[in-house]
Design a protein around this motif. Structure first.
Motif, PDB file in Angstrom:
ATOM      1  N   VAL A 183      -3.154   8.922   4.174  1.00 62.49           N
ATOM      2  CA  VAL A 183      -3.300   7.965   5.276  1.00 62.49           C
ATOM      3  C   VAL A 183      -4.413   8.381   6.236  1.00 62.49           C
ATOM      4  O   VAL A 183      -4.484   9.519   6.684  1.00 62.49           O
ATOM      5  N   GLU A 184      -5.279   7.410   6.538  1.00 59.87           N
ATOM      6  CA  GLU A 184      -6.385   7.644   7.465  1.00 59.87           C
ATOM      7  C   GLU A 184      -6.227   6.874   8.771  1.00 59.87           C
ATOM      8  O   GLU A 184      -6.775   7.266   9.789  1.00 59.87           O
ATOM      9  N   LEU A 185      -5.515   5.748   8.712  1.00 59.04           N
ATOM     10  CA  LEU A 185      -5.455   4.880   9.888  1.00 59.04           C
ATOM     11  C   LEU A 185      -4.061   4.267  10.057  1.00 59.04           C
ATOM     12  O   LEU A 185      -3.441   3.848   9.083  1.00 59.04           O
ATOM     13  N   PHE A 186      -3.607   4.240  11.315  1.00 58.63           N
ATOM     14  CA  PHE A 186      -2.363   3.556  11.672  1.00 58.63           C
ATOM     15  C   PHE A 186      -2.725   2.351  12.537  1.00 58.63           C
ATOM     16  O   PHE A 186      -3.334   2.518  13.597  1.00 58.63           O
ATOM     17  N   ILE A 187      -2.382   1.158  12.066  1.00 59.82           N
ATOM     18  CA  ILE A 187      -2.558  -0.048  12.878  1.00 59.82           C
ATOM     19  C   ILE A 187      -1.245  -0.276  13.615  1.00 59.82           C
ATOM     20  O   ILE A 187      -0.207  -0.510  12.989  1.00 59.82           O
ATOM     21  N   LEU A 188      -1.288  -0.147  14.935  1.00 58.08           N
ATOM     22  CA  LEU A 188      -0.070  -0.179  15.748  1.00 58.08           C
ATOM     23  C   LEU A 188       0.063  -1.546  16.409  1.00 58.08           C
ATOM     24  O   LEU A 188      -0.684  -1.887  17.327  1.00 58.08           O
ATOM     25  N   ILE A 189       1.015  -2.330  15.930  1.00 55.84           N
ATOM     26  CA  ILE A 189       1.156  -3.714  16.366  1.00 55.84           C
ATOM     27  C   ILE A 189       2.250  -3.840  17.414  1.00 55.84           C
ATOM     28  O   ILE A 189       3.433  -3.670  17.112  1.00 55.84           O
ATOM     29  N   GLY A 190       1.853  -4.107  18.642  1.00 57.97           N
ATOM     30  CA  GLY A 190       2.826  -4.328  19.709  1.00 57.97           C
ATOM     31  C   GLY A 190       3.265  -3.044  20.404  1.00 57.97           C
ATOM     32  O   GLY A 190       2.976  -1.933  19.965  1.00 57.97           O
ATOM     33  N   LYS A 191       3.997  -3.227  21.492  1.00 62.63           N
ATOM     34  CA  LYS A 191       4.299  -2.081  22.371  1.00 62.63           C
ATOM     35  C   LYS A 191       5.257  -1.053  21.775  1.00 62.63           C
ATOM     36  O   LYS A 191       5.148   0.125  22.064  1.00 62.63           O
ATOM     37  N   TYR A 192       6.194  -1.469  20.924  1.00 61.52           N
ATOM     38  CA  TYR A 192       7.149  -0.493  20.393  1.00 61.52           C
ATOM     39  C   TYR A 192       6.452   0.503  19.470  1.00 61.52           C
ATOM     40  O   TYR A 192       6.687   1.715  19.551  1.00 61.52           O
ATOM     41  N   ALA A 193       5.582   0.000  18.615  1.00 59.93           N
ATOM     42  CA  ALA A 193       4.811   0.877  17.715  1.00 59.93           C
ATOM     43  C   ALA A 193       3.880   1.770  18.526  1.00 59.93           C
ATOM     44  O   ALA A 193       3.739   2.968  18.255  1.00 59.93           O
ATOM     45  N   GLN A 194       3.256   1.193  19.543  1.00 53.59           N
ATOM     46  CA  GLN A 194       2.299   1.959  20.350  1.00 53.59           C
ATOM     47  C   GLN A 194       2.990   3.042  21.165  1.00 53.59           C
ATOM     48  O   GLN A 194       2.522   4.181  21.224  1.00 53.59           O
ATOM     49  N   GLU A 195       4.118   2.712  21.757  1.00 51.65           N
ATOM     50  CA  GLU A 195       4.841   3.718  22.551  1.00 51.65           C
ATOM     51  C   GLU A 195       5.308   4.876  21.680  1.00 51.65           C
ATOM     52  O   GLU A 195       5.260   6.039  22.091  1.00 51.65           O
ATOM     53  N   PHE A 196       5.743   4.571  20.470  1.00 54.00           N
ATOM     54  CA  PHE A 196       6.241   5.627  19.592  1.00 54.00           C
ATOM     55  C   PHE A 196       5.104   6.511  19.077  1.00 54.00           C
ATOM     56  O   PHE A 196       5.164   7.736  19.169  1.00 54.00           O
ATOM     57  N   TYR A 197       4.056   5.904  18.559  1.00 56.69           N
ATOM     58  CA  TYR A 197       2.994   6.686  17.920  1.00 56.69           C
ATOM     59  C   TYR A 197       1.997   7.287  18.906  1.00 56.69           C
ATOM     60  O   TYR A 197       1.429   8.346  18.642  1.00 56.69           O
ATOM     61  N   LEU A 198       1.769   6.621  20.021  1.00 53.68           N
ATOM     62  CA  LEU A 198       0.809   7.171  20.992  1.00 53.68           C
ATOM     63  C   LEU A 198       1.496   8.150  21.944  1.00 53.68           C
ATOM     64  O   LEU A 198       0.830   8.813  22.732  1.00 53.68           O
ATOM     65  N   ASN A 199       2.802   8.203  21.889  1.00 53.94           N
ATOM     66  CA  ASN A 199       3.578   9.286  22.482  1.00 53.94           C
ATOM     67  C   ASN A 199       3.126   9.691  23.886  1.00 53.94           C
ATOM     68  O   ASN A 199       2.607  10.790  24.093  1.00 53.94           O
ATOM     69  N   GLY A 200       3.308   8.771  24.849  1.00 56.47           N
ATOM     70  CA  GLY A 200       2.956   9.099  26.236  1.00 56.47           C
ATOM     71  C   GLY A 200       1.504   8.805  26.589  1.00 56.47           C
ATOM     72  O   GLY A 200       1.091   9.030  27.732  1.00 56.47           O
ATOM     73  N   ARG A 201       0.722   8.338  25.645  1.00 58.55           N
ATOM     74  CA  ARG A 201      -0.694   8.080  25.912  1.00 58.55           C
ATOM     75  C   ARG A 201      -1.003   6.590  26.106  1.00 58.55           C
ATOM     76  O   ARG A 201      -2.156   6.194  26.215  1.00 58.55           O
ATOM     77  N   THR A 202       0.032   5.755  26.126  1.00 62.01           N
ATOM     78  CA  THR A 202      -0.212   4.326  26.355  1.00 62.01           C
ATOM     79  C   THR A 202      -0.611   4.110  27.812  1.00 62.01           C
ATOM     80  O   THR A 202      -0.329   4.938  28.680  1.00 62.01           O
ATOM     81  N   LYS A 203      -1.247   2.975  28.070  1.00 58.19           N
ATOM     82  CA  LYS A 203      -1.678   2.634  29.429  1.00 58.19           C
ATOM     83  C   LYS A 203      -0.544   1.915  30.160  1.00 58.19           C
ATOM     84  O   LYS A 203       0.576   1.849  29.674  1.00 58.19           O
ATOM     85  N   GLU A 204      -0.891   1.336  31.296  1.00 58.64           N
ATOM     86  CA  GLU A 204       0.092   0.681  32.156  1.00 58.64           C
ATOM     87  C   GLU A 204       0.836  -0.457  31.458  1.00 58.64           C
ATOM     88  O   GLU A 204       2.003  -0.705  31.704  1.00 58.64           O
ATOM     89  N   ASN A 205       0.134  -1.182  30.584  1.00 57.59           N
ATOM     90  CA  ASN A 205       0.764  -2.265  29.837  1.00 57.59           C
ATOM     91  C   ASN A 205       0.054  -2.436  28.500  1.00 57.59           C
ATOM     92  O   ASN A 205      -0.958  -1.773  28.233  1.00 57.59           O
ATOM     93  N   LEU A 206       0.582  -3.321  27.670  1.00 60.90           N
ATOM     94  CA  LEU A 206       0.041  -3.512  26.323  1.00 60.90           C
ATOM     95  C   LEU A 206      -1.423  -3.946  26.357  1.00 60.90           C
ATOM     96  O   LEU A 206      -2.244  -3.450  25.585  1.00 60.90           O
ATOM     97  N   THR A 207      -1.755  -4.860  27.267  1.00 56.84           N
ATOM     98  CA  THR A 207      -3.139  -5.346  27.358  1.00 56.84           C
ATOM     99  C   THR A 207      -4.099  -4.187  27.597  1.00 56.84           C
ATOM    100  O   THR A 207      -5.146  -4.084  26.941  1.00 56.84           O
TER     101      THR A 207
END
Length: 197
Positions: A122-146
């Motif tokens: 695996v080379e790339l994870f396409i993270l669709i929506g906030k649940y995937a982003q919150e889990f995989y980016l592990n504290g690195r998400t911004k203020e909101n999904l946008t």
């Protein structure tokens, strides 16, 4: 134990887990895909009811839009073995007040890493929506999904956060034209490059 045996055992473990018992008793299998050749992992929310009934993920208008954004045709999407589809919950979570309920909170933690261990390319994870982003980016998400999606370059080359391709997000897409103008072409280019290797 071979790789296939490990995957089959993992599927059995998921089915036999107490939290998934109600699905297993109804003959519903966990819906995900993890071919060993996969180079890209698509992480969404959870299967919709139709997907669960048809045992086929992304076979709807959201899937059509996702394929358009990534430049992957339907045949390649389902039969190339270059994509793993690992949602944040492998079962339809039920209906809520404003659409489907969110995936169960501990589900990703319990199962995703075990599946990823079986995906060495695996080379790339396409993270669709906030649940995937919150889990995989592990504290690195911004203020909101946008903001997270707008800052997608910060997470490259491993993670590519995007908005859900649901028709329900048409308002968001109109309000944020930069996404389809700037982000989608880069996503498409990256996916094409990885798939052609």
């Amino acid at each position: 134990m071979t790789r296939d045996e490990k995957l089959n055992k993992l599927i059995e473990d998921i089915k036999n887990d107490e939290e998934n018992k109600k699905y297993t008793e109804q003959g519903i299998d966990p819906l995900f895909s993890a071919p060993k050749e996969a180079r890209i992992v698509i992480v969404g929310q959870a299967p919709g009811l139709k997907a669960q009934e048809n045992k086929l993920y992304w076979k709807d208008k959201s899937g059509d839009k996702l394929r358009l954004w990534t430049g992957i045709d339907e045949k390649t999407f389902y039969s190339s073995n270059l994509l793993a589809i690992i949602p944040m919950d492998f079962y339809y979570p039920g209906k809520g007040k404003s659409g489907d309920l969110p995936p169960r909170k501990d589900f990703g933690e319990k199962w995703h890493n075990k599946i990823l261990e079986l995906l060495p390319n695996v080379e790339l994870f396409i993270l669709i929506g906030k649940y995937a982003q919150e889990f995989y980016l592990n504290g690195r998400t911004k203020e909101n999904l946008t903001e997270t999606v707008h800052s997608y370059k910060e997470y490259l080359p491993k993670f590519f956060p995007i908005v859900h391709p649901s028709p329900l997000n048409i308002g968001w897409l109109k309000k944020n034209p930069w996404f389809e103008k700037e982000v989608v072409p880069e996503l498409k280019e990256m996916v094409t490059k990885i798939m052609k290797k």
